[in-house]
Design a protein around this motif. Structure first.
Motif, PDB file in Angstrom:
ATOM      1  N   LYS A 225      18.726 -20.425   3.592  1.00 29.79           N
ATOM      2  CA  LYS A 225      18.545 -19.134   3.930  1.00 29.79           C
ATOM      3  C   LYS A 225      17.524 -18.265   3.398  1.00 29.79           C
ATOM      4  N   TYR A 226      16.393 -19.208   2.498  1.00 33.88           N
ATOM      5  CA  TYR A 226      15.373 -18.434   2.155  1.00 33.88           C
ATOM      6  C   TYR A 226      14.012 -18.849   2.785  1.00 33.88           C
ATOM      7  N   GLN A 227      13.172 -17.831   2.945  1.00 33.85           N
ATOM      8  CA  GLN A 227      12.036 -18.138   3.812  1.00 33.85           C
ATOM      9  C   GLN A 227      10.905 -19.247   2.908  1.00 33.85           C
ATOM     10  N   ASN A 228      10.661 -20.324   3.833  1.00 28.94           N
ATOM     11  CA  ASN A 228       9.738 -21.185   3.241  1.00 28.94           C
ATOM     12  C   ASN A 228       8.399 -20.963   3.763  1.00 28.94           C
ATOM     13  N   PRO A 229       7.260 -21.174   2.955  1.00 33.86           N
ATOM     14  CA  PRO A 229       7.164 -21.621   1.403  1.00 33.86           C
ATOM     15  C   PRO A 229       8.043 -20.328   0.722  1.00 33.86           C
ATOM     16  N   ALA A 230       8.736 -21.045  -0.465  1.00 36.13           N
ATOM     17  CA  ALA A 230       9.191 -20.152  -1.478  1.00 36.13           C
ATOM     18  C   ALA A 230       8.035 -19.933  -2.237  1.00 36.13           C
ATOM     19  N   VAL A 231       7.498 -18.522  -2.745  1.00 36.30           N
ATOM     20  CA  VAL A 231       6.300 -18.269  -3.534  1.00 36.30           C
ATOM     21  C   VAL A 231       7.034 -17.526  -4.889  1.00 36.30           C
ATOM     22  N   ALA A 232       6.544 -18.184  -5.997  1.00 34.42           N
ATOM     23  CA  ALA A 232       7.016 -17.369  -7.244  1.00 34.42           C
ATOM     24  C   ALA A 232       5.850 -17.171  -8.132  1.00 34.42           C
ATOM     25  N   ALA A 233       5.987 -16.355  -8.800  1.00 35.84           N
ATOM     26  CA  ALA A 233       4.839 -15.873  -9.975  1.00 35.84           C
ATOM     27  C   ALA A 233       5.533 -15.553 -11.169  1.00 35.84           C
ATOM     28  N   ASP A 234       5.023 -16.226 -12.253  1.00 39.32           N
ATOM     29  CA  ASP A 234       5.406 -16.132 -13.515  1.00 39.32           C
ATOM     30  C   ASP A 234       4.276 -15.529 -14.515  1.00 39.32           C
ATOM     31  N   THR A 235       4.534 -14.890 -15.537  1.00 38.96           N
ATOM     32  CA  THR A 235       3.587 -14.445 -16.302  1.00 38.96           C
ATOM     33  C   THR A 235       3.776 -14.768 -17.909  1.00 38.96           C
ATOM     34  N   ALA A 236       2.582 -15.156 -18.442  1.00 40.44           N
ATOM     35  CA  ALA A 236       2.466 -15.571 -19.906  1.00 40.44           C
ATOM     36  C   ALA A 236       1.879 -14.474 -20.565  1.00 40.44           C
ATOM     37  N   LEU A 237       2.710 -13.784 -21.360  1.00 44.89           N
ATOM     38  CA  LEU A 237       1.889 -12.728 -22.149  1.00 44.89           C
ATOM     39  C   LEU A 237       1.934 -12.986 -23.621  1.00 44.89           C
ATOM     40  N   PHE A 238       0.831 -13.347 -24.306  1.00 41.33           N
ATOM     41  CA  PHE A 238       0.698 -13.517 -25.656  1.00 41.33           C
ATOM     42  C   PHE A 238       0.132 -12.418 -26.357  1.00 41.33           C
ATOM     43  N   ALA A 239       0.688 -12.206 -27.876  1.00 36.73           N
ATOM     44  CA  ALA A 239       0.071 -11.329 -28.831  1.00 36.73           C
ATOM     45  C   ALA A 239      -0.100 -11.933 -29.968  1.00 36.73           C
ATOM     46  N   ALA A 240      -1.050 -11.449 -30.608  1.00 36.49           N
ATOM     47  CA  ALA A 240      -1.419 -11.928 -32.003  1.00 36.49           C
ATOM     48  C   ALA A 240      -1.160 -10.533 -33.209  1.00 36.49           C
ATOM     49  N   ASP A 241      -0.577 -10.959 -34.332  1.00 38.56           N
ATOM     50  CA  ASP A 241      -0.269  -9.818 -35.230  1.00 38.56           C
ATOM     51  C   ASP A 241      -1.246 -10.355 -36.528  1.00 38.56           C
ATOM     52  N   GLY A 242      -2.307 -11.112 -36.478  1.00 39.41           N
ATOM     53  CA  GLY A 242      -2.937 -11.342 -37.486  1.00 39.41           C
ATOM     54  C   GLY A 242      -2.732 -12.709 -38.112  1.00 39.41           C
ATOM     55  N   LYS A 243      -1.419 -12.988 -38.058  1.00 37.00           N
ATOM     56  CA  LYS A 243      -0.817 -14.386 -38.621  1.00 37.00           C
ATOM     57  C   LYS A 243      -0.365 -15.217 -37.724  1.00 37.00           C
TER      58      LYS A 243
END
Length: 73
Positions: free
Chosen positions: A21-39
């Protein structure tokens, strides 16, 4: 390795799930968000609210609603 449902609710969800019941192709997007706090280096994660893997940690993202951006095909 075979996926095993976490309980009756997920078994019911999977039994009634119809990928057709879902359209093909199924397109997905994910995000990887990194942060550094010094250590430490940190990664933004969300706790999944739906099946499969409900309650597990995941990268934020999801399926793209093609009709919303490109009109109905």
């Amino acid at each position: 390795m075979t996926y095993k449902p976490s309980g009756k609710d997920e078994e019911t969800f999977l039994k009634n799930y119809d990928a057709g019941k879902y359209q093909n192709p199924a397109v997905a997007a994910d995000t990887a968000l990194f942060a550094a706090d010094g250590k430490n280096i940190k990664l933004l994660l969300i706790k999944r609210g739906g099946y499969p893997y409900k309650g597990c940690w995941a990268l934020p993202g999801g399926f793209v609603n093609i009709d919303r951006y490109f009109g109905q095909r």
